[in-house]
Design an enzyme around this catalytic site. Structure first.
Site, PDB file in Angstrom:
ATOM      1  N   ASP A   1       0.910  -1.101   0.056  1.00 45.66           N
ATOM      2  CA  ASP A   1       0.117   0.060  -0.101  1.00 45.66           C
ATOM      3  C   ASP A   1       0.966   0.968  -0.127  1.00 45.66           C
ATOM      4  O   ASP A   1       0.886   1.979   0.740  1.00 45.66           O
ATOM      5  CB  ASP A   1      -0.885  -0.038   1.184  1.00 45.66           C
ATOM      6  CG  ASP A   1      -0.291  -0.051   2.494  1.00 45.66           C
ATOM      7  OD1 ASP A   1      -0.777   0.327   3.624  1.00 45.66           O
ATOM      8  OD2 ASP A   1       1.100  -0.399   2.464  1.00 45.66           O
TER       9      ASP A   1
ATOM     10  N   ASP B   1       6.927   1.304   1.940  1.00 47.42           N
ATOM     11  CA  ASP B   1       6.391   0.368   1.255  1.00 47.42           C
ATOM     12  C   ASP B   1       7.256   0.685  -0.133  1.00 47.42           C
ATOM     13  O   ASP B   1       7.919  -0.294  -0.976  1.00 47.42           O
ATOM     14  CB  ASP B   1       5.051   0.166   0.399  1.00 47.42           C
ATOM     15  CG  ASP B   1       4.032   0.017   1.660  1.00 47.42           C
ATOM     16  OD1 ASP B   1       3.787   0.958   2.327  1.00 47.42           O
ATOM     17  OD2 ASP B   1       3.496  -0.990   1.636  1.00 47.42           O
TER      18      ASP B   1
ATOM     19  N   ASN C   1      -2.723   2.460   3.301  1.00 47.13           N
ATOM     20  CA  ASN C   1      -2.080   3.819   3.730  1.00 47.13           C
ATOM     21  C   ASN C   1      -3.146   5.202   3.033  1.00 47.13           C
ATOM     22  O   ASN C   1      -3.200   6.089   3.433  1.00 47.13           O
ATOM     23  CB  ASN C   1      -0.627   4.097   3.117  1.00 47.13           C
ATOM     24  CG  ASN C   1       0.145   3.349   4.129  1.00 47.13           C
ATOM     25  OD1 ASN C   1       0.056   3.554   5.470  1.00 47.13           O
ATOM     26  ND2 ASN C   1       1.193   2.788   3.617  1.00 47.13           N
TER      27      ASN C   1
ATOM     28  N   THR D   1       3.038  -5.967   2.603  1.00 46.22           N
ATOM     29  CA  THR D   1       3.372  -5.016   3.543  1.00 46.22           C
ATOM     30  C   THR D   1       2.432  -4.000   3.724  1.00 46.22           C
ATOM     31  O   THR D   1       2.632  -2.746   4.136  1.00 46.22           O
ATOM     32  CB  THR D   1       4.629  -4.086   2.762  1.00 46.22           C
ATOM     33  OG1 THR D   1       4.277  -3.370   1.386  1.00 46.22           O
ATOM     34  CG2 THR D   1       5.773  -4.842   2.606  1.00 46.22           C
TER      35      THR D   1
ATOM     36  N   PHE E   1      -1.178  -1.274  12.428  1.00 47.62           N
ATOM     37  CA  PHE E   1      -2.023  -0.781  11.320  1.00 47.62           C
ATOM     38  C   PHE E   1      -2.240  -1.898  10.329  1.00 47.62           C
ATOM     39  O   PHE E   1      -3.728  -2.285   9.970  1.00 47.62           O
ATOM     40  CB  PHE E   1      -1.431   0.385  10.618  1.00 47.62           C
ATOM     41  CG  PHE E   1      -2.062   1.075   9.442  1.00 47.62           C
ATOM     42  CD1 PHE E   1      -1.932   0.810   8.249  1.00 47.62           C
ATOM     43  CD2 PHE E   1      -3.350   1.741   9.543  1.00 47.62           C
ATOM     44  CE1 PHE E   1      -2.675   1.194   7.209  1.00 47.62           C
ATOM     45  CE2 PHE E   1      -3.920   2.372   8.775  1.00 47.62           C
ATOM     46  CZ  PHE E   1      -3.658   2.222   7.551  1.00 47.62           C
ATOM     47  N   ASN E   2      -1.557  -2.478   9.732  1.00 45.71           N
ATOM     48  CA  ASN E   2      -1.592  -3.615   8.800  1.00 45.71           C
ATOM     49  C   ASN E   2      -2.846  -4.672   9.121  1.00 45.71           C
ATOM     50  O   ASN E   2      -3.432  -5.193   8.197  1.00 45.71           O
ATOM     51  CB  ASN E   2      -0.334  -4.076   8.137  1.00 45.71           C
ATOM     52  CG  ASN E   2       0.428  -3.275   7.332  1.00 45.71           C
ATOM     53  OD1 ASN E   2      -0.256  -2.348   6.924  1.00 45.71           O
ATOM     54  ND2 ASN E   2       1.871  -3.394   7.146  1.00 45.71           N
TER      55      ASN E   2
ATOM     56  N   GLN F   1       6.125  12.198  10.386  1.00 49.55           N
ATOM     57  CA  GLN F   1       6.542  11.267  11.968  1.00 49.55           C
ATOM     58  C   GLN F   1       6.665  12.424  12.950  1.00 49.55           C
ATOM     59  O   GLN F   1       6.480  11.969  13.955  1.00 49.55           O
ATOM     60  CB  GLN F   1       7.547  10.315  11.652  1.00 49.55           C
ATOM     61  CG  GLN F   1       7.635   9.378  10.465  1.00 49.55           C
ATOM     62  CD  GLN F   1       6.633   8.197  10.692  1.00 49.55           C
ATOM     63  OE1 GLN F   1       6.505   7.816  12.251  1.00 49.55           O
ATOM     64  NE2 GLN F   1       5.837   7.417  10.116  1.00 49.55           N
TER      65      GLN F   1
ATOM     66  N   HIS G   1       9.405   0.621   8.221  1.00 48.57           N
ATOM     67  CA  HIS G   1       8.894  -0.590   8.741  1.00 48.57           C
ATOM     68  C   HIS G   1       9.041  -1.678   7.548  1.00 48.57           C
ATOM     69  O   HIS G   1       9.605  -2.964   7.713  1.00 48.57           O
ATOM     70  CB  HIS G   1       7.190  -0.525   8.769  1.00 48.57           C
ATOM     71  CG  HIS G   1       6.821   0.377   9.917  1.00 48.57           C
ATOM     72  ND1 HIS G   1       6.876   0.309  11.221  1.00 48.57           N
ATOM     73  CD2 HIS G   1       6.233   1.783   9.875  1.00 48.57           C
ATOM     74  CE1 HIS G   1       6.315   1.525  11.936  1.00 48.57           C
ATOM     75  NE2 HIS G   1       6.048   2.315  10.998  1.00 48.57           N
ATOM     76  N   ASP G   2       8.522  -1.421   6.599  1.00 52.14           N
ATOM     77  CA  ASP G   2       8.276  -2.379   5.269  1.00 52.14           C
ATOM     78  C   ASP G   2       9.451  -2.860   4.835  1.00 52.14           C
ATOM     79  O   ASP G   2       9.645  -4.006   4.630  1.00 52.14           O
ATOM     80  CB  ASP G   2       7.447  -1.915   4.058  1.00 52.14           C
ATOM     81  CG  ASP G   2       5.977  -1.546   4.572  1.00 52.14           C
ATOM     82  OD1 ASP G   2       5.249  -0.750   3.983  1.00 52.14           O
ATOM     83  OD2 ASP G   2       5.337  -2.251   5.605  1.00 52.14           O
TER      84      ASP G   2
HETATM   85  O1  RIB Z   1       2.139   0.071  10.679  1.00 57.33           O
HETATM   86  C1  RIB Z   1       3.147   0.113   9.896  1.00 57.33           C
HETATM   87  C2  RIB Z   1       2.716  -0.509   8.495  1.00 57.33           C
HETATM   88  O2  RIB Z   1       1.172   0.103   8.198  1.00 57.33           O
HETATM   89  C3  RIB Z   1       3.585  -0.129   7.318  1.00 57.33           C
HETATM   90  O3  RIB Z   1       3.370  -1.078   6.475  1.00 57.33           O
HETATM   91  C4  RIB Z   1       3.162   1.190   6.682  1.00 57.33           C
HETATM   92  O4  RIB Z   1       3.376   1.109   5.461  1.00 57.33           O
HETATM   93  C5  RIB Z   1       1.377   0.964   6.979  1.00 57.33           C
HETATM   94  O5  RIB Z   1       1.013   0.271   5.824  1.00 57.33           O
HETATM   95 CA    CA Z   2       2.636  -0.753   4.099  1.00 61.12          CA
END
Ligand code: RIB
Ligand code: CA
Length: 315
Positions: free
Chosen positions: A12, A17, A41, A126, A167-168, A229, A241-242
């Site tokens: 996303d 990503d 996202n 991701t 989140f994911n 951020q 993260h990804d």
């Molecule tokens: O929580 C972080 C994740 O959520 C990452 O993959 C970021 O790109 C969002 O998708």
């Molecule tokens: Ca992501």
């Protein structure tokens, strides 16, 4: 030379990503079969446009297929416009988009590609797990063709949207339940390690020295991502993260994992979307259905990122 590892990235984009795609596309260890997109996202239309722009700008010649517009069951949290902007990839300015969207639905692309492959494929989600969950439910015959599911999501400690949920996973907890209970190997790159790789200004300056198109794009992405951020969380840099999924695939020694039972809370209560990780092995009879990341070699991670950026055409 051993065969390249076949990958499908389901994402996303999303600033982090985008960096994960950059790390995969030119690495000689991999054969990137395609990119599928999912609502997370930003809307699926916006993240799909971002994936197309990314591939066009970096000459990544793979199919891009639009996936699910909504989660399988419940509506998830809102799109993360506060972090990724109105487009979902604010910051860089791309040339007019000419790369065409592959007409296949993302879920169908995953199914068709897995069934057609003469050897197993690694899935790298991701974003929310909606496309993967749908593919498994629509065509269970793909399961033996899944080598591993290396995903960014969850945490064995704290969430980032609710105290319990990342989140994911939260966007589509039911899909995550399908993935974690599908019986194929799952490697979970959770917030526990991704919060250790903050892309602070010193890292951006280091990557600014990489005079390739990918180096330039990384800087443009991270200057925006770091700004949001700081604005939202007060952090000096955005957690990448990804890209931890790609670091795990590129150099498994970079990330310490522990096999444990992971169950997704789909009860709809205050812990909905939590990855309940049996860190201490308390559930003696429960299957250890995932390798959960519990440590990361931060220095090696940034070296891998820099090495990846250098694999692209010079400016
Ligand atoms: O929580 C972080 C994740 O959520 C990452 O993959 C970021 O790109 C969002 O998708
Ligand atoms: Ca992501």
């Amino acid at each position: 030379m051993s065969e390249k590892r076949r990958l499908i990235i389901d994402c996303d984009p999303g600033h982090d990503d985008a960096v994960a795609v950059i790390m995969a596309a030119r690495n000689p260890k991999f054969e990137l079969l395609g990119i599928t997109t999912v609502r997370g996202n930003q809307t699926v239309d916006k993240v799909t446009t971002n994936a197309l722009n990314l591939c066009q700008y970096l000459d990544i010649d793979v199919p891009v297929c639009k996936g699910m517009t909504r989660p399988m069951v419940r509506e998830g949290p809102p799109v993360e416009e506060r972090l990724h902007g109105e487009t979902g990839l604010d910051g860089p300015v791309f040339p007019p988009l000419t790369k065409k969207l592959d007409p296949r639905h993302g879920v169908d692309f995953i199914i068709e590609t897995l069934l057609a492959s003469d050897r197993p494929v690694t899935l790298v989600p991701t974003g929310a797990l909606t496309n993967i969950g749908m593919a498994i439910r629509k065509e269970p015959k793909i399961l033996p063709k899944i080598e591993e599911i290396v995903l960014m999501g969850g945490s064995y400690q704290h969430g980032n949207v609710t105290p319990a949920a990342e989140f994911n996973i939260l966007v589509d907890a039911e899909a995550a339940h399908i993935v974690f209970s599908c019986g194929r190997p799952v490697a979970m790159m959770g917030l526990d390690i991704t919060r250790q790789v903050l892309c602070h200004p010193g890292i951006v300056d280091r990557m600014r020295q990489v005079k390739t198109k990918a180096g330039k794009l990384f800087v443009e992405l991270m200057e925006y991502f770091s700004m949001t951020q700081k604005r939202v969380f007060g952090w000096e840099g955005g957690p990448l993260h990804d890209p931890t999924t790609m670091a795990y695939l590129i150099d498994p020694d970079c990330i310490e994992t522990r096999e444990m039972n992971v169950q997704i809370d789909i009860t709809g209560g205050p812990s909905h979307g939590r990855t309940n990780c049996d860190f201490f092995g308390l559930l003696k009879e429960a299957p250890k259905n995932a390798k959960v990341a519990i440590g990361i070699n931060v220095e090696r991670f940034w070296d891998i990122v820099e090495e990846s950026l250098k694999m692209y055409d010079p400016l």
